[in-house]
Scaffold this motif. Structure first.
Motif, PDB file in Angstrom:
ATOM      1  N   LEU A 107     -62.142 -40.681  49.252  1.00 19.18           N
ATOM      2  CA  LEU A 107     -63.048 -39.700  49.851  1.00 19.18           C
ATOM      3  C   LEU A 107     -63.298 -39.997  51.324  1.00 19.18           C
ATOM      4  O   LEU A 107     -63.544 -41.141  51.709  1.00 19.18           O
ATOM      5  CB  LEU A 107     -64.388 -39.678  49.108  1.00 19.18           C
ATOM      6  CG  LEU A 107     -65.399 -38.646  49.608  1.00 19.18           C
ATOM      7  CD1 LEU A 107     -64.864 -37.228  49.409  1.00 19.18           C
ATOM      8  CD2 LEU A 107     -66.735 -38.817  48.896  1.00 19.18           C
ATOM      9  N   HIS A 151     -69.389 -35.166  45.828  1.00 16.56           N
ATOM     10  CA  HIS A 151     -67.972 -35.169  46.185  1.00 16.56           C
ATOM     11  C   HIS A 151     -67.258 -36.365  45.543  1.00 16.56           C
ATOM     12  O   HIS A 151     -66.097 -36.246  45.119  1.00 16.56           O
ATOM     13  CB  HIS A 151     -67.806 -35.224  47.707  1.00 16.56           C
ATOM     14  CG  HIS A 151     -68.234 -33.978  48.414  1.00 16.56           C
ATOM     15  ND1 HIS A 151     -68.322 -32.747  47.797  1.00 16.56           N
ATOM     16  CD2 HIS A 151     -68.593 -33.767  49.717  1.00 16.56           C
ATOM     17  CE1 HIS A 151     -68.729 -31.846  48.675  1.00 16.56           C
ATOM     18  NE2 HIS A 151     -68.885 -32.436  49.850  1.00 16.56           N
ATOM     19  N   THR A 152     -67.932 -37.488  45.475  1.00 17.37           N
ATOM     20  CA  THR A 152     -67.341 -38.674  44.842  1.00 17.37           C
ATOM     21  C   THR A 152     -67.050 -38.411  43.366  1.00 17.37           C
ATOM     22  O   THR A 152     -65.977 -38.764  42.859  1.00 17.37           O
ATOM     23  CB  THR A 152     -68.282 -39.886  44.979  1.00 17.37           C
ATOM     24  OG1 THR A 152     -68.459 -40.190  46.369  1.00 17.37           O
ATOM     25  CG2 THR A 152     -67.717 -41.113  44.270  1.00 17.37           C
ATOM     26  N   LYS A 153     -67.976 -37.788  42.691  1.00 15.67           N
ATOM     27  CA  LYS A 153     -67.785 -37.466  41.274  1.00 15.67           C
ATOM     28  C   LYS A 153     -66.652 -36.458  41.095  1.00 15.67           C
ATOM     29  O   LYS A 153     -65.841 -36.592  40.172  1.00 15.67           O
ATOM     30  CB  LYS A 153     -69.085 -36.916  40.689  1.00 15.67           C
ATOM     31  CG  LYS A 153     -70.211 -37.934  40.617  1.00 15.67           C
ATOM     32  CD  LYS A 153     -71.489 -37.308  40.079  1.00 15.67           C
ATOM     33  CE  LYS A 153     -72.622 -38.328  40.025  1.00 15.67           C
ATOM     34  NZ  LYS A 153     -73.888 -37.701  39.559  1.00 15.67           N
ATOM     35  N   GLY A 210     -63.490 -43.626  52.640  1.00 22.91           N
ATOM     36  CA  GLY A 210     -63.677 -44.655  51.626  1.00 22.91           C
ATOM     37  C   GLY A 210     -64.739 -45.657  52.027  1.00 22.91           C
ATOM     38  O   GLY A 210     -65.841 -45.282  52.458  1.00 22.91           O
ATOM     39  N   ASP A 211     -64.408 -46.933  51.912  1.00 21.34           N
ATOM     40  CA  ASP A 211     -65.331 -48.007  52.279  1.00 21.34           C
ATOM     41  C   ASP A 211     -64.979 -48.604  53.636  1.00 21.34           C
ATOM     42  O   ASP A 211     -65.274 -49.774  53.912  1.00 21.34           O
ATOM     43  CB  ASP A 211     -65.306 -49.113  51.220  1.00 21.34           C
ATOM     44  CG  ASP A 211     -65.784 -48.617  49.872  1.00 21.34           C
ATOM     45  OD1 ASP A 211     -66.720 -47.809  49.837  1.00 21.34           O
ATOM     46  OD2 ASP A 211     -65.203 -49.031  48.844  1.00 21.34           O
ATOM     47  N   ARG A 237     -72.083 -36.583  49.622  1.00 20.98           N
ATOM     48  CA  ARG A 237     -71.202 -37.716  49.299  1.00 20.98           C
ATOM     49  C   ARG A 237     -71.199 -38.023  47.796  1.00 20.98           C
ATOM     50  O   ARG A 237     -70.143 -38.275  47.213  1.00 20.98           O
ATOM     51  CB  ARG A 237     -71.675 -38.958  50.077  1.00 20.98           C
ATOM     52  CG  ARG A 237     -70.750 -40.180  49.950  1.00 20.98           C
ATOM     53  CD  ARG A 237     -69.612 -40.100  50.920  1.00 20.98           C
ATOM     54  NE  ARG A 237     -68.788 -41.296  50.921  1.00 20.98           N
ATOM     55  CZ  ARG A 237     -67.812 -41.532  51.807  1.00 20.98           C
ATOM     56  NH1 ARG A 237     -67.559 -40.653  52.763  1.00 20.98           N
ATOM     57  NH2 ARG A 237     -67.082 -42.620  51.747  1.00 20.98           N
ATOM     58  N   GLU A 238     -72.350 -37.978  47.169  1.00 21.97           N
ATOM     59  CA  GLU A 238     -72.436 -38.326  45.753  1.00 21.97           C
ATOM     60  C   GLU A 238     -71.686 -37.329  44.883  1.00 21.97           C
ATOM     61  O   GLU A 238     -70.886 -37.716  44.018  1.00 21.97           O
ATOM     62  CB  GLU A 238     -73.900 -38.405  45.313  1.00 21.97           C
ATOM     63  CG  GLU A 238     -74.072 -38.845  43.865  1.00 21.97           C
ATOM     64  CD  GLU A 238     -75.527 -38.982  43.456  1.00 21.97           C
ATOM     65  OE1 GLU A 238     -75.786 -39.248  42.263  1.00 21.97           O
ATOM     66  OE2 GLU A 238     -76.413 -38.814  44.336  1.00 21.97           O
ATOM     67  N   LEU A 292     -64.107 -35.967  43.093  1.00 22.55           N
ATOM     68  CA  LEU A 292     -62.832 -36.610  43.394  1.00 22.55           C
ATOM     69  C   LEU A 292     -62.372 -37.479  42.221  1.00 22.55           C
ATOM     70  O   LEU A 292     -61.176 -37.522  41.906  1.00 22.55           O
ATOM     71  CB  LEU A 292     -62.942 -37.450  44.663  1.00 22.55           C
ATOM     72  CG  LEU A 292     -61.626 -38.036  45.172  1.00 22.55           C
ATOM     73  CD1 LEU A 292     -60.682 -36.935  45.619  1.00 22.55           C
ATOM     74  CD2 LEU A 292     -61.868 -39.018  46.317  1.00 22.55           C
ATOM     75  N   ALA A 293     -63.304 -38.160  41.581  1.00 18.92           N
ATOM     76  CA  ALA A 293     -62.955 -38.972  40.416  1.00 18.92           C
ATOM     77  C   ALA A 293     -62.398 -38.091  39.304  1.00 18.92           C
ATOM     78  O   ALA A 293     -61.443 -38.471  38.603  1.00 18.92           O
ATOM     79  CB  ALA A 293     -64.171 -39.745  39.933  1.00 18.92           C
TER      80      ALA A 293
END
Length: 238
Positions: free
Chosen positions: A73, A54-56, A97-98, A51-52, A58-59
């Motif tokens: 994400l 992939h988040t970077k 997402g959230d 997750r971490e 995607l940004a």
């Protein structure tokens, strides 16, 4: 339109093979009328879900494509015992997402008899499972009524947009329509992996659904429902 299932992150799974492909996939979706797109890298025995990182990634992709389309994400979550155990321990790790919504993908080779219990293990944590492309699953192709049982437990159903167009053959196309006719279609998504056969286009399916079943359903499955999902709202009554 809102696309809740796509493999646009570059070089993390069997989706976009390069930055160039990832960027063009997003641009195709944007030109097609998609305003929100969920990147859903696989979490299965072949691909690790981080997750971490992939988040970077995607940004970085968002920065390269600009603000014309919002990237979010999620995860293409293989519905295995090990994955479910981790999702129960970390309910937000695989969600879109959230939100409380998460995609679940079943095996092509077997479906556990404990499926209802497995679904309950997620819903009891407040998660809302979204079953991906049942029309393409070899087991469910012969037992589509099983999906109704799970829908009654709170599972939402996502059908591949290109299935309505016939890109997966007449049998899959017929099943896509069956879900619509049975009131079991909650959302369409591209499940895009590439620029060609599995591209991020929703508009063709939307037009077919509107022509066949009416504008209200077409709007619900391509706009209203997926927007409710990415904004963590309850789906409107269909």
């Amino acid at each position: 339109m809102v696309d809740i299932h796509s493999h646009i992150l570059p070089m993390v799974d069997d989706g976009a093979r390069s930055w160039e492909v990832a960027i063009e996939m997003v641009k195709i979706a944007e030109r097609d009328g998609t305003t929100h797109m969920v990147a859903t890298p696989h979490a299965n025995y072949e691909y690790k879900y981080d997750r971490e990182s992939h988040t970077k990634l995607l940004a970085e992709l968002q920065g390269k494509v600009g603000d014309g389309i919002k990237l979010i994400l999620g995860c293409d979550f293989h519905f295995s015992f090990d994955n479910i155990e981790d999702a129960v321990a970390h309910p937000t790790r695989y969600a879109i997402g959230d939100t409380r919504y998460m995609l679940i993908e079943l095996s092509d080779f077997s479906i556990a008899p404990q499926m209802p219990n497995m679904i309950y293990s997620l819903t009891s944590k407040g998660l809302v499972p979204i079953l991906t492309h049942p029309e393409r699953n070899p087991i469910l192709q012969n037992k589509p009524e099983k999906v109704r049982e799970w829908a009654e437990m709170g599972v939402l159903v996502q059908v591949t947009a290109s299935a309505f167009v016939g890109k997966w053959g007449r049998g899959v196309q017929k099943l896509a329509h069956w879900y619509a006719e049975q009131g079991l279609l909650h959302v369409i998504a591209s499940d895009a992996h590439s620029l060609n056969h599995r591209n991020p286009v929703l508009s063709e399916a939307r037009k077919i659904i509107a022509k066949t079943y009416g504008e209200d359903l077409a709007r619900a499955v391509s706009e209203t429902n997926p927007m409710a999902i990415v904004t963590n709202q309850h789906l409107p009554e269909m």
